[in-house]
Design a protein around this motif. Structure first.
Motif, PDB file in Angstrom:
ATOM      1  N   TYR A 141       2.397  -6.129   3.180  1.00  0.00           N
ATOM      2  CA  TYR A 141       1.089  -5.921   2.297  1.00  0.00           C
ATOM      3  C   TYR A 141       1.342  -4.602   1.287  1.00  0.00           C
ATOM      4  O   TYR A 141       0.892  -4.586   0.172  1.00  0.00           O
ATOM      5  CB  TYR A 141       0.281  -5.550   3.539  1.00  0.00           C
ATOM      6  N   SER A 167      -7.063  -4.620   3.968  1.00  0.00           N
ATOM      7  CA  SER A 167      -7.316  -5.791   2.900  1.00  0.00           C
ATOM      8  C   SER A 167      -8.752  -6.374   3.099  1.00  0.00           C
ATOM      9  O   SER A 167      -9.288  -6.951   2.239  1.00  0.00           O
ATOM     10  CB  SER A 167      -6.295  -6.996   3.270  1.00  0.00           C
ATOM     11  N   TYR A 174       0.848  -4.003  -2.426  1.00  0.00           N
ATOM     12  CA  TYR A 174      -0.021  -3.138  -2.776  1.00  0.00           C
ATOM     13  C   TYR A 174       0.411  -1.955  -3.835  1.00  0.00           C
ATOM     14  O   TYR A 174      -0.218  -1.822  -4.873  1.00  0.00           O
ATOM     15  CB  TYR A 174      -0.739  -2.554  -1.554  1.00  0.00           C
ATOM     16  N   THR A 223     -11.333  -5.572  -1.323  1.00  0.00           N
ATOM     17  CA  THR A 223     -11.206  -6.642  -1.509  1.00  0.00           C
ATOM     18  C   THR A 223     -10.989  -6.878  -3.242  1.00  0.00           C
ATOM     19  O   THR A 223     -10.660  -8.071  -3.833  1.00  0.00           O
ATOM     20  CB  THR A 223     -12.377  -7.420  -1.477  1.00  0.00           C
TER      21      THR A 223
END
Length: 140
Positions: free
Chosen positions: A114, A98, A118, A102
């Motif tokens: 996450y 992360s 993602y 960005t």
């Protein structure tokens, strides 16, 4: 005592391989794995906060961030291969991903959170950068 010896051995390996990286300007997957493992095993044992482990090893964490392509490639590959189920190690890998990439901004609560979000992001946009394209190629 065994933990201290293991930590010392890993630190020596990082120092030796770190000298080689200055010459090669590249960091190997083994170097990245070793650095992440140092962060995982040398943090405050009484803490459940991953940031405490990172803060105890900020220099090592920054070394990983200073090799963004290699670190992202290693971390996202390991997250996908383990389905982000490797506890603290996976969480640190998700944090590295992360901070490096960005293009995907998400305030996650766990490494699996996450990774799941993602994956959704990768399949919902055409505005992919080089990191996103690499990650998406691993998911095929």
């Amino acid at each position: 005592m065994k933990k201290n010896i293991l930590l010392l051995i890993i630190m020596i390996l990082i120092t030796v391989t770190g000298c080689n990286n200055i010459k090669n300007n590249a960091i190997s997957n083994k170097d990245i794995e070793d650095k992440i493992n140092v962060i995982v095993i040398s943090g405050r044992l009484e803490s459940s906060n991953p940031y405490d482990y990172i803060n105890e090893n900020k220099d090592i964490y920054n070394e990983l961030l200073n090799s963004p392509k290699e670190t992202f490639a290693y971390a996202i590959t390991d997250l996908i291969n383990t389905n982000a189920s490797d506890g603290l190690k996976s969480y640190i890998e998700a944090l590295l991903c992360s901070e490096i990439n960005t293009n995907f901004i998400y305030n996650f609560e766990s490494a699996s959170d996450y990774l799941n979000n993602y994956k959704i992001y990768l399949n919902s946009t055409d505005k992919l950068n080089e990191y996103d394209k690499y990650a998406k190629s691993l998911l095929k």
